[in-house]
Design a protein around this motif. Sequence first.
Motif, PDB file in Angstrom:
ATOM      1  N   TYR A 123      66.193  47.495  17.651  1.00  0.00           N
ATOM      2  CA  TYR A 123      65.194  48.353  18.270  1.00  0.00           C
ATOM      3  C   TYR A 123      64.023  48.477  17.299  1.00  0.00           C
ATOM      4  O   TYR A 123      64.217  48.481  16.083  1.00  0.00           O
ATOM      5  N   VAL A 124      62.836  48.642  17.852  1.00  0.00           N
ATOM      6  CA  VAL A 124      61.653  48.902  17.029  1.00  0.00           C
ATOM      7  C   VAL A 124      61.055  50.215  17.513  1.00  0.00           C
ATOM      8  O   VAL A 124      60.715  50.353  18.695  1.00  0.00           O
ATOM      9  N   SER A 125      60.923  51.171  16.606  1.00  0.00           N
ATOM     10  CA  SER A 125      60.445  52.507  16.959  1.00  0.00           C
ATOM     11  C   SER A 125      59.168  52.856  16.212  1.00  0.00           C
ATOM     12  O   SER A 125      59.031  52.559  15.019  1.00  0.00           O
ATOM     13  N   THR A 126      58.270  53.548  16.885  1.00  0.00           N
ATOM     14  CA  THR A 126      56.979  53.930  16.302  1.00  0.00           C
ATOM     15  C   THR A 126      57.073  55.202  15.462  1.00  0.00           C
ATOM     16  O   THR A 126      56.053  55.850  15.205  1.00  0.00           O
ATOM     17  N   VAL A 169      52.837  51.593  21.168  1.00  0.00           N
ATOM     18  CA  VAL A 169      54.002  51.347  22.018  1.00  0.00           C
ATOM     19  C   VAL A 169      53.697  50.218  23.003  1.00  0.00           C
ATOM     20  O   VAL A 169      54.486  49.275  23.160  1.00  0.00           O
ATOM     21  N   VAL A 226      61.510  48.629  22.631  1.00  0.00           N
ATOM     22  CA  VAL A 226      60.544  49.403  21.849  1.00  0.00           C
ATOM     23  C   VAL A 226      60.757  50.873  22.169  1.00  0.00           C
ATOM     24  O   VAL A 226      60.888  51.264  23.335  1.00  0.00           O
ATOM     25  N   LEU A 268      53.375  46.710  21.275  1.00  0.00           N
ATOM     26  CA  LEU A 268      54.674  46.182  20.855  1.00  0.00           C
ATOM     27  C   LEU A 268      55.516  45.770  22.054  1.00  0.00           C
ATOM     28  O   LEU A 268      56.175  44.716  22.043  1.00  0.00           O
ATOM     29  N   ALA A 269      55.510  46.590  23.096  1.00  0.00           N
ATOM     30  CA  ALA A 269      56.304  46.273  24.281  1.00  0.00           C
ATOM     31  C   ALA A 269      55.835  44.977  24.931  1.00  0.00           C
ATOM     32  O   ALA A 269      56.630  44.232  25.521  1.00  0.00           O
ATOM     33  N   GLY A 272      56.082  46.200  13.118  1.00  0.00           N
ATOM     34  CA  GLY A 272      56.969  46.067  14.264  1.00  0.00           C
ATOM     35  C   GLY A 272      57.338  44.622  14.534  1.00  0.00           C
ATOM     36  O   GLY A 272      58.514  44.302  14.785  1.00  0.00           O
TER      37      GLY A 272
END
Length: 227
Positions: free
Chosen positions: A143-146, A165, A176, A168-169, A133
């Motif tokens: 955007y970064v998605s899990t 989450v 995120v 990363l946030a 991430g």
Amino acid sequence: MSILTPGTLVVSCQALADEPLHGSSYMAGMARAVVEGGAGGIRANSPEDIRVIRSSVGLPIIGLWKRDYEGYEMYITPTVQDAIAVHEAGADIVAIDATGRPRPDGMSLQDSIAVLKDRGISIMADISTFEEGLHAAACGADYVSTTLAGYTPYSEGPIPRLDLVARLADRLEVPVVAEGGIWTPEQAALALERGAWFVVVGSAITRPQLITAKYRAAMDRSARTGA
């Protein structure tokens, strides 16, 4: 600036070729149904489905293309050309595999994102670990998605990864996204509390065979316990 506002529910309207609801017309109907329920965005697979959904609903679409390349583990929009095709089909945001695994076109993640952003394409980086991430954000992902947490060999474990989450946030300036294994409304709400900009839910809403199987399994366990 994100085209998806904080707190949005994005619903993944996808069905693979071996599933009963496979077909663009089914997915277009599914997209219309989730719009009625309050979805603020759609995640869709393949240029064909994206075009049909685009003509059916006016919501932002996160597009991807699940493709198998022999000798490679990546399958979510693995190449730059796949991403361009998704964008040209009408996706507002293109989701790509942003894990550390080799890419079929031989390009690095950084170079791939640079080429796509030069074309004005917004990128969602589907990652599986905290380090991925951070790297994806540094490479310019919007955007970064899990999405892939728990689905790569080196990230196996229970999902949803709401702890990821939150981490990363806390570190990233880009939005995120919580995606992967979210099966209840309570989990979706908790993802927002953990710092997700928006939440993507798929199987729990749009794959009735899996939803049915969960009910059946719970009832079978109850029957065995009561026997």
